[in-house]
Write a protein that holds these residues in place. Structure first.
Motif, PDB file in Angstrom:
ATOM      1  N   GLU A   1      -1.777  -1.192  -3.845  1.00  0.00           N
ATOM      2  CA  GLU A   1      -3.047  -0.536  -3.541  1.00  0.00           C
ATOM      3  C   GLU A   1      -2.802   0.859  -2.985  1.00  0.00           C
ATOM      4  OE1 GLU A   1      -5.071  -2.644  -0.417  1.00  0.00           O
ATOM      5  OE2 GLU A   1      -3.396  -2.443   0.971  1.00  0.00           O
TER       6      GLU A   1
ATOM      7  N   LEU B   1      -8.411   1.674  -3.183  1.00  0.00           N
ATOM      8  CA  LEU B   1      -9.017   1.519  -1.861  1.00  0.00           C
ATOM      9  C   LEU B   1     -10.152   2.520  -1.664  1.00  0.00           C
ATOM     10  CD1 LEU B   1      -5.832   1.045   0.335  1.00  0.00           C
ATOM     11  CD2 LEU B   1      -7.586  -0.675  -0.115  1.00  0.00           C
TER      12      LEU B   1
ATOM     13  N   GLU C   1       0.830  -1.204   0.000  1.00  0.00           N
ATOM     14  CA  GLU C   1       0.000   0.000   0.000  1.00  0.00           C
ATOM     15  C   GLU C   1       0.863   1.251   0.000  1.00  0.00           C
ATOM     16  OE1 GLU C   1      -3.462   2.493   2.390  1.00  0.00           O
ATOM     17  OE2 GLU C   1      -3.030   0.423   2.986  1.00  0.00           O
TER      18      GLU C   1
END
Length: 301
Positions: free
Chosen positions: A194, A216, A158
C-alpha cells in the motif's frame, strides 16, 4: 400529513439518485478495468498495525512476533530506506520518535542506524507493559524480517515517502522475489503493498503486475471518489485504505461495487472494530490484533 408525504418522496428520490450514481461509477470503471490480482478473503482481515504495537515497540521483531501469536491475518510493515539503500521498518521519516537518535533515516547508513536503540522509548512511555527484552532492540531491515518469519506470516507493506528514496520499488520487488513471496498463501496473497503515493504504486504494478496494491486515502470530511478516481485506480489497484472516521455504508458499498476492497485504519477499541464490521469493510488495521480477532469471532457467531 403533507410534511410526512414530502419527506418520504424526498427520501425515495435521494435513494434513486444515489443508486444511479453508483451504477454510473461502476459502468465507467468497468470500461477501463484491467486484469489485477484479486484479494478475495472470506473473513474480515485483521492487520496488525506496525505489528502488535500496543504491546511492544512498533516495527520491531517482538511486535511482529506478538501479532503472529495472536493469529493476525497480516503484519503491517512501514518502509523507509537508509542512505546506503537498505529498506528498514520504520513509520516516520525521522528516527527521533522511536529511537534514541535524531535526524532523517536517509541520513544514516545501515551500520549507523543499527547503533540506535529502538525499544527503550516504549518502556518509558508504557511502564505497565515495560519489558527488559525491549531495552536493546534495533531497527530491523526488511530482509531480516523476511528471514525471521519466512512463510509463517502474511505481510502488508506500506511504502513510506517513496519520492525521497531512489529505486525503492525495485529494491522491494527484488526482495519479494528473493524470498518467493509474490504468490498466494491459501486464499490470500502472501504480500499486499500500500501507499498514499499513486506514482509509486503505478511503478510497482509495472515492475510486478501480480502484486496486489492498495491506494491509501485520508479524508478530513466525508469520503468520496469520482469516476476519474475509479478509472485511475482500475489501472493498478486491487483496493483502497481509508480512515474509518470518513466512511459510511454507502461509500464502502460503492467502492466494492466498483471491484475494489476497502481496508479501514486505525482501529484500537472494540466500539470502532464493531463499527468496521458493521460497515462491511474488508478489513481493518489495529494495534491490538487480539482484540480485533476476538471481536470478529463474536461478530461472526
Amino acid at each position: 400529513m403533507f410534511f410526512n408525504t414530502f419527506s418520504w418522496k424526498e427520501f425515495l428520490l435521494r435513494k434513486i439518485i444515489s443508486l444511479l450514481t453508483v451504477l454510473l461509477l461502476v459502468v465507467g470503471c468497468e470500461n477501463n478495468k484491467k486484469s489485477l490480482e484479486p484479494i478475495t478473503p472470506e473473513d474480515f482481515l485483521i492487520i496488525a498495525h506496525r505489528g502488535a504495537s500496543a504491546y511492544a515497540p512498533e516495527h520491531t521483531i517482538p511486535a511482529y512476533e506478538i501479532a503472529q501469536q495472536a493469529d493476525a491475518d497480516y503484519i503491517e510493515i512501514d518502509l523507509q530506506m537508509t542512505k546506503d539503500g537498505v529498506l528498514v521498518a520504520m513509520h516516520d521519516e525521522k528516527v527521533d520518535r522511536t529511537t534514541d537518535g535524531v535526524g532523517f533515516v536517509i541520513e544514516y547508513s545501515l551500520e549507523e542506524l543499527k547503533q540506535l536503540n529502538a525499544g527503550r522509548w516504549y518502556n518509558s512511555a508504557n511502564p505497565g507493559l515495560a519489558n527488559k527484552e525491549f531495552e536493546d532492540l534495533k531497527v530491523p531491515t526488511l530482509q531480516e524480517i523476511f528471514s525471521h518469519f519466512g512463510n509463517d506470516v502474511n505481510y502488508y507493506i506500506e511504502m513510506k515517502s517513496p519520492k525521497i528514496y531512489k529505486k525503492m520499488e525495485e529494491k522491494l520487488v527484488s526482495l519479494l522475489i528473493q524470498y518467493n513471496l509474490i504468490r498466494a498463501n491459501g486464499e490470500l496473497p502472501k504480500v499486499i503493498v500500500e501507499s498514499f503515493n499513486e506514482d509509486s504504486l503505478t511503478r510497482l504494478h509495472q515492475l510486478e503486475p501480480k502484486l496486489p496494491l492498495i491506494q491509501l486515502f485520508y479524508f478530513k470530511e466525508e469520503a468520496t471518489l469520482s469516476v476519474q478516481h475509479y478509472n485511475r485506480l482500475s489501472n493498478f489497484a486491487s483496493g483502497i485504505g481509508v480512515n474509518i472516521s470518513s466512511v459510511d455504508n454507502d461509500f464502502i458499498q460503492e467502492v466494492q461495487l466498483n471491484g475494489f476492497q476497502v481496508y479501514l485504519y486505525s482501529i484500537n477499541n472494540e466500539i470502532e472494530m464493531k463499527k468496521a464490521l458493521n460497515l462491511q469493510a474488508n478489513g481493518a488495521f489495529t494495534n491490538n490484533p487480539d482484540m480485533g480477532i476476538s471481536v470478529r469471532t463474536e461478530f461472526e457467531k
